[in-house]
Design an enzyme around this catalytic site. Structure first.
Site, mmCIF file in Angstrom:
data_model
loop_
_atom_site.group_PDB
_atom_site.id
_atom_site.type_symbol
_atom_site.label_atom_id
_atom_site.label_comp_id
_atom_site.label_asym_id
_atom_site.label_seq_id
_atom_site.Cartn_x
_atom_site.Cartn_y
_atom_site.Cartn_z
ATOM 1 N N TYR A 71 58.633 -86.392 0.930
ATOM 2 C CA TYR A 71 57.456 -86.494 0.060
ATOM 3 C C TYR A 71 56.494 -87.586 0.512
ATOM 4 O O TYR A 71 55.303 -87.499 0.257
ATOM 5 C CB TYR A 71 57.886 -86.801 -1.375
ATOM 6 C CG TYR A 71 58.292 -85.587 -2.169
ATOM 7 C CD1 TYR A 71 59.388 -84.827 -1.781
ATOM 8 C CD2 TYR A 71 57.590 -85.215 -3.305
ATOM 9 C CE1 TYR A 71 59.771 -83.725 -2.517
ATOM 10 C CE2 TYR A 71 57.977 -84.114 -4.043
ATOM 11 C CZ TYR A 71 59.063 -83.369 -3.651
ATOM 12 O OH TYR A 71 59.437 -82.280 -4.377
ATOM 13 N N ASP A 117 64.778 -82.438 -5.917
ATOM 14 C CA ASP A 117 63.750 -81.604 -6.544
ATOM 15 C C ASP A 117 64.297 -80.204 -6.774
ATOM 16 O O ASP A 117 64.201 -79.646 -7.877
ATOM 17 C CB ASP A 117 62.507 -81.547 -5.634
ATOM 18 C CG ASP A 117 61.438 -80.634 -6.191
ATOM 19 O OD1 ASP A 117 61.147 -80.739 -7.404
ATOM 20 O OD2 ASP A 117 60.899 -79.801 -5.427
ATOM 21 N N ASP A 138 73.836 -77.142 0.653
ATOM 22 C CA ASP A 138 73.919 -75.682 0.472
ATOM 23 C C ASP A 138 75.138 -75.318 -0.369
ATOM 24 O O ASP A 138 75.079 -74.451 -1.242
ATOM 25 C CB ASP A 138 73.895 -74.939 1.823
ATOM 26 C CG ASP A 138 74.806 -75.551 2.884
ATOM 27 O OD1 ASP A 138 75.415 -76.610 2.618
ATOM 28 O OD2 ASP A 138 74.901 -74.966 3.982
ATOM 29 N N LYS A 143 72.943 -83.307 3.838
ATOM 30 C CA LYS A 143 73.069 -82.269 4.876
ATOM 31 C C LYS A 143 73.519 -82.987 6.144
ATOM 32 O O LYS A 143 72.852 -82.983 7.178
ATOM 33 C CB LYS A 143 71.706 -81.575 5.046
ATOM 34 C CG LYS A 143 71.717 -80.362 5.954
ATOM 35 C CD LYS A 143 72.420 -79.156 5.350
ATOM 36 C CE LYS A 143 72.517 -78.029 6.367
ATOM 37 N NZ LYS A 143 73.392 -76.921 5.891
ATOM 38 N N ASP A 145 66.009 -78.424 -10.470
ATOM 39 C CA ASP A 145 65.469 -77.199 -11.076
ATOM 40 C C ASP A 145 66.570 -76.162 -11.278
ATOM 41 O O ASP A 145 66.612 -75.465 -12.289
ATOM 42 C CB ASP A 145 64.358 -76.599 -10.203
ATOM 43 C CG ASP A 145 62.972 -77.003 -10.695
ATOM 44 O OD1 ASP A 145 62.887 -77.934 -11.528
ATOM 45 O OD2 ASP A 145 61.974 -76.391 -10.261
HETATM 46 C C1 IPM Z 1 59.007 -82.421 -10.056
HETATM 47 C C2 IPM Z 1 57.844 -81.608 -9.579
HETATM 48 C C3 IPM Z 1 57.037 -82.459 -8.601
HETATM 49 C C4 IPM Z 1 57.971 -82.816 -7.472
HETATM 50 C C5 IPM Z 1 55.769 -81.786 -8.083
HETATM 51 C C6 IPM Z 1 54.869 -81.366 -9.210
HETATM 52 C C7 IPM Z 1 55.042 -82.656 -7.095
HETATM 53 O O1 IPM Z 1 58.279 -80.432 -9.000
HETATM 54 O O2 IPM Z 1 58.769 -83.464 -10.717
HETATM 55 O O3 IPM Z 1 60.134 -82.038 -9.790
HETATM 56 O O4 IPM Z 1 58.162 -82.022 -6.555
HETATM 57 O O5 IPM Z 1 58.525 -83.910 -7.497
HETATM 58 MG MG MG Z 2 60.389 -80.114 -9.132
#
Ligand code: IPM
Ligand code: MG
Length: 361
Positions: A146, A251, A227, A195, A255
């Protein structure tokens, strides 16, 4: 005590959910004898509209001068909102990256757990959902891909792009320490995800996390390849207590973890710096499609405020009271539309905030 809280309503449903979290904080203040003083900051699209940039230096300074930051959500819809006609570094999400870096918020805590009343929303097989799960993903937030050098250019007639992934041992050590400290307050189990069969940064990660583990003899450390972790999360989520991983892996995996709870509207997060400073925000986004209709689920933001009480202000009793109030409204059958099921009582965003406030005593 008095606390200075910088508040970033942001975009979409941000303002409505933040309002409910402030309501709850004020109720906590009343019951426990504290005062929360709020200063509003613009970020994301809301800031672009006024200042042309997603985060101004002034806004960042205001955040720095506070005891903690409460954030709703930022962002809109690509192709619909004019913010996305701007270059990437001026879009709403760039504000988020800038505040993370500017406030040195290197430790992102993303809990994912299954409420027993909401098990039906879990997309996994019933035999897996039955077992339940409760994990804390600790994501490194200010390094890695990032924030590495990046460019896009034409080399010998071929358009080429590059991103770089770099970590130094200090960046890894400090996030590992946070993860182990958290594990000590939970089930004393850390799974470090990397990884290391391919990446140098992962091999360093592996080594430094193992060194830190020596200071925590009570905590069990396991290394897991990313993975494999993606598979294990849907196969046996119950095995996870604390997961520590680098920015990009975190990230994606966070999710995935929130998806298997089936109720992302219920998941808070904290982004911590050294000391007690932190930024608190729901795990979900700005949901512009339902903004302004008073139907958003404010619980993730309210639970984020509870994390603020716990991690920034050391007010564990108050944090527990908020979390308990949420458990109560859920147990009593109140639901916002995103978690509604048959036989339950549907309520809006603001009514949900009121119900939670009433149960904080
Ligand atoms: C999160 C989001 C952000 C990230 C984006 C919006 C830049 O997906 O907070 O997880 O990737 O960190
Ligand atoms: Mg995210």
């Amino acid at each position: 005590m008095e606390y200075k809280v910088a508040v970033i309503p942001g975009d979409g449903i941000g303002p409505e959910i933040v309002n409910e979290a402030k309501k709850v904080l004020d109720k906590v203040g009343e019951v426990y004898g504290h005062t929360f003083n709020y200063t509003e900051i613009l970020m994301g699209g809301a800031s672009i509209d006024v200042h042309g940039v997603p985060l101004t230096d002034d806004a960042l300074e205001t955040a720095k001068a506070s005891d903690s930051v409460l954030l709703g959500a930022v962002g809109g819809v690509v192709g619909k909102d004019k913010w996305y006609e701007l270059p990437p570094n001026l879009r709403p999400e760039a504000g988020l990256l800038a505040i993370r870096k500017g406030l040195n918020l290197y430790a992102n805590l993303r809990p994912a757990y299954l409420y027993k009343e909401l098990k039906g929303a879990c997309p996994l097989k019933e035999s897996i959902a039955e077992e339940g799960f409760d994990m804390m993903i600790v994501r490194e937030l200010t390094g890695g891909l990032y924030f590495g050098e990046r460019w896009t250019k034409e080399i010998d007639g071929t358009v080429t792009a590059m991103d770089t992934l770099k970590y130094d041992e200090n960046e890894i050590r400090r996030i590992a320490v946070k993860a182990f400290d958290i594990a000590m307050k939970r089930n004393k189990n850390v799974i470090s995800v990397d990884k290391s069969n391919v990446l140098d940064t992962s091999r360093l990660w592996d080594k430094v996390v193992s060194e830190v583990a020596k200071d925590y003899p009570e905590v069990t450390l396991t290394h897991m390849l990313v993975d494999n972790c993606a598979m294990q999360l849907v196969k046996n989520p119950k095995q996870f207590d604390v997961v520590v991983t680098e920015n990009m892996f975190g990230d994606i995996l966070s999710d995935e973890a929130s998806m298997i709870t089936g109720s992302i509207g219920m998941l808070p997060s904290a982004s911590l710096s050294d000391g007690n400073f932190g930024l608190y925000e729901p795990s979900h986004g700005a949901a512009p499609d339902i903004a302004g209709q008073d139907i958003a689920n404010p619980m993730a933001t309210i639970l984020s405020a509870a994390m603020m009480l716990r991690y920034s202000f050391d007010l564990d009793d108050a944090a527990n009271a908020v979390e308990e109030a949420i458990r109560q409204v859920i147990a009593e059958g109140y639901r916002t539309v995103d978690i509604m099921s048959e036989g339950m009582t549907k309520v809006g965003c603001s009514a949900m905030g009121d119900l939670i406030c009433e149960r904080i005593k």
